[in-house]
Design a protein around this motif. Structure first.
Motif, PDB file in Angstrom:
ATOM      1  N   UNK A  42       0.842  -1.176   0.000  1.00  0.00           N
ATOM      2  CA  UNK A  42       0.000   0.000   0.000  1.00  0.00           C
ATOM      3  C   UNK A  42       0.886   1.238   0.000  1.00  0.00           C
ATOM      4  N   UNK A  43       0.680   2.098  -0.991  1.00  0.00           N
ATOM      5  CA  UNK A  43       1.417   3.359  -1.098  1.00  0.00           C
ATOM      6  C   UNK A  43       0.370   4.458  -1.179  1.00  0.00           C
ATOM      7  N   UNK A  44       0.192   5.168  -0.065  1.00  0.00           N
ATOM      8  CA  UNK A  44      -0.891   6.146  -0.014  1.00  0.00           C
ATOM      9  C   UNK A  44      -2.210   5.401  -0.092  1.00  0.00           C
ATOM     10  N   UNK A  45      -3.020   5.734  -1.118  1.00  0.00           N
ATOM     11  CA  UNK A  45      -4.299   5.051  -1.301  1.00  0.00           C
ATOM     12  C   UNK A  45      -4.264   4.127  -2.507  1.00  0.00           C
ATOM     13  N   UNK A  46      -3.059   3.765  -2.934  1.00  0.00           N
ATOM     14  CA  UNK A  46      -2.891   2.895  -4.104  1.00  0.00           C
ATOM     15  C   UNK A  46      -2.138   1.625  -3.713  1.00  0.00           C
ATOM     16  N   UNK A  47      -2.402   0.578  -4.464  1.00  0.00           N
ATOM     17  CA  UNK A  47      -1.662  -0.668  -4.268  1.00  0.00           C
ATOM     18  C   UNK A  47      -0.562  -0.728  -5.329  1.00  0.00           C
ATOM     19  N   UNK A  48       0.654  -0.876  -4.873  1.00  0.00           N
ATOM     20  CA  UNK A  48       1.775  -1.046  -5.800  1.00  0.00           C
ATOM     21  C   UNK A  48       2.070  -2.540  -5.889  1.00  0.00           C
ATOM     22  N   UNK A  49       1.839  -3.119  -7.077  1.00  0.00           N
ATOM     23  CA  UNK A  49       2.115  -4.534  -7.288  1.00  0.00           C
ATOM     24  C   UNK A  49       3.465  -4.674  -7.987  1.00  0.00           C
ATOM     25  N   UNK A  50       4.233  -5.646  -7.529  1.00  0.00           N
ATOM     26  CA  UNK A  50       5.575  -5.876  -8.065  1.00  0.00           C
ATOM     27  C   UNK A  50       5.623  -7.266  -8.685  1.00  0.00           C
ATOM     28  N   UNK A  51       6.101  -7.316  -9.919  1.00  0.00           N
ATOM     29  CA  UNK A  51       6.237  -8.563 -10.659  1.00  0.00           C
ATOM     30  C   UNK A  51       7.700  -8.819 -10.972  1.00  0.00           C
ATOM     31  N   UNK A  52       8.078 -10.093 -10.991  1.00  0.00           N
ATOM     32  CA  UNK A  52       9.365 -10.521 -11.538  1.00  0.00           C
ATOM     33  C   UNK A  52       9.006 -11.282 -12.805  1.00  0.00           C
ATOM     34  N   UNK A  53       9.547 -10.838 -13.926  1.00  0.00           N
ATOM     35  CA  UNK A  53       9.221 -11.440 -15.214  1.00  0.00           C
ATOM     36  C   UNK A  53      10.515 -11.872 -15.891  1.00  0.00           C
ATOM     37  N   UNK A  54      10.521 -13.089 -16.404  1.00  0.00           N
ATOM     38  CA  UNK A  54      11.710 -13.628 -17.068  1.00  0.00           C
ATOM     39  C   UNK A  54      11.299 -14.204 -18.416  1.00  0.00           C
ATOM     40  N   UNK A  55      11.953 -13.718 -19.442  1.00  0.00           N
ATOM     41  CA  UNK A  55      11.744 -14.215 -20.800  1.00  0.00           C
ATOM     42  C   UNK A  55      12.679 -15.404 -20.991  1.00  0.00           C
ATOM     43  N   UNK A  56      12.125 -16.622 -20.974  1.00  0.00           N
ATOM     44  CA  UNK A  56      12.932 -17.835 -21.117  1.00  0.00           C
ATOM     45  C   UNK A  56      13.104 -18.244 -22.582  1.00  0.00           C
ATOM     46  N   UNK A  57      12.529 -17.463 -23.499  1.00  0.00           N
ATOM     47  CA  UNK A  57      12.648 -17.801 -24.922  1.00  0.00           C
ATOM     48  C   UNK A  57      14.025 -17.404 -25.438  1.00  0.00           C
ATOM     49  N   UNK A  58      14.280 -17.759 -26.662  1.00  0.00           N
ATOM     50  CA  UNK A  58      15.580 -17.473 -27.291  1.00  0.00           C
ATOM     51  C   UNK A  58      15.654 -16.073 -27.883  1.00  0.00           C
ATOM     52  N   UNK A  59      14.516 -15.354 -27.944  1.00  0.00           N
ATOM     53  CA  UNK A  59      14.488 -14.042 -28.589  1.00  0.00           C
ATOM     54  C   UNK A  59      14.188 -12.948 -27.576  1.00  0.00           C
ATOM     55  N   UNK A  98       3.675  -1.608 -10.736  1.00  0.00           N
ATOM     56  CA  UNK A  98       2.532  -0.872 -11.249  1.00  0.00           C
ATOM     57  C   UNK A  98       1.708  -0.366 -10.081  1.00  0.00           C
ATOM     58  N   UNK A  99       1.255   0.890 -10.173  1.00  0.00           N
ATOM     59  CA  UNK A  99       0.388   1.487  -9.159  1.00  0.00           C
ATOM     60  C   UNK A  99      -1.056   1.268  -9.584  1.00  0.00           C
ATOM     61  N   UNK A 100      -1.845   0.679  -8.714  1.00  0.00           N
ATOM     62  CA  UNK A 100      -3.269   0.499  -8.952  1.00  0.00           C
ATOM     63  C   UNK A 100      -3.966   1.570  -8.114  1.00  0.00           C
ATOM     64  N   UNK A 101      -4.359   2.656  -8.772  1.00  0.00           N
ATOM     65  CA  UNK A 101      -4.886   3.839  -8.091  1.00  0.00           C
ATOM     66  C   UNK A 101      -6.176   3.538  -7.328  1.00  0.00           C
ATOM     67  N   UNK A 102      -6.307   4.198  -6.202  1.00  0.00           N
ATOM     68  CA  UNK A 102      -7.519   4.137  -5.374  1.00  0.00           C
ATOM     69  C   UNK A 102      -7.951   2.709  -5.044  1.00  0.00           C
ATOM     70  N   UNK A 103      -7.002   1.822  -4.876  1.00  0.00           N
ATOM     71  CA  UNK A 103      -7.313   0.428  -4.558  1.00  0.00           C
ATOM     72  C   UNK A 103      -6.371  -0.055  -3.463  1.00  0.00           C
ATOM     73  N   UNK A 104      -6.954  -0.538  -2.389  1.00  0.00           N
ATOM     74  CA  UNK A 104      -6.165  -1.132  -1.317  1.00  0.00           C
ATOM     75  C   UNK A 104      -5.745  -2.533  -1.744  1.00  0.00           C
ATOM     76  N   UNK A 105      -4.541  -2.929  -1.418  1.00  0.00           N
ATOM     77  CA  UNK A 105      -4.054  -4.270  -1.770  1.00  0.00           C
ATOM     78  C   UNK A 105      -4.930  -5.354  -1.159  1.00  0.00           C
ATOM     79  N   UNK A 106      -5.516  -5.077   0.002  1.00  0.00           N
ATOM     80  CA  UNK A 106      -6.352  -6.074   0.675  1.00  0.00           C
ATOM     81  C   UNK A 106      -7.637  -6.355  -0.099  1.00  0.00           C
TER      82      UNK A 106
END
Length: 145
Positions: A42-59, A98-106
């Protein structure tokens, strides 16, 4: 003594076969995009979601944008949005927030990756972002794709 002589042959053989099994497993794993929901803060009144993304392809992917749906715990759609993950080099993990505005993570019970909205490789549309997409979550919030 005969038992120990045979053991000197059997132990290296078992180790070699075990290594071959691991190598076969690694090479047979599907190549695609791995997407993990790693944190939600929770950042202020927004939920900040954090992703780890890995491109396992050859390109290398120039641009990956996913249509994303956020659901409440009871299954109600809270929001449909686009998350722009940007460039995804081959075999290198990236962290995106990514910030999800006006949304609590809960309030968020599940995040659904509804599909790749845009995926470009070498400046052209490519299917790699949607092929073999594997999702996981470290949180109570589920991630599906």
């Amino acid at each position: 003594m005969q038992l120990f002589r045979n053991m000197t042959f059997v132990v290296p053989l078992i180790a070699a076969l075990g290594g071959a099994a691991v190598s076969a497993q690694e090479t047979s794993a599907p190549k695609g995009i791995n997407l993990e929901l790693n944190a939600a803060d929770l950042v202020g009144e927004s939920c900040r979601v954090t992703f780890v993304i890995t491109n396992k392809s050859e390109v290398a992917v120039d641009k990956a944008i996913y249509e994303t749906v956020l659901f409440s715990d009871d299954g109600q759609v809270l929001m449909l949005t686009l998350f722009d993950f940007g460039a995804l080099p081959s075999k290198v993990p990236r962290v995106r927030q990514f910030q999800v505005a006006d949304t609590s993570c809960s309030r968020i019970g599940m995040v659904l990756i509804n599909g790749a909205n845009r995926c470009t490789v070498a400046g052209k549309d490519a299917p790699v972002c949607g092929q073999n997409l594997r999702t996981s979550s470290r949180l109570s919030i589920k991630l599906q794709g």
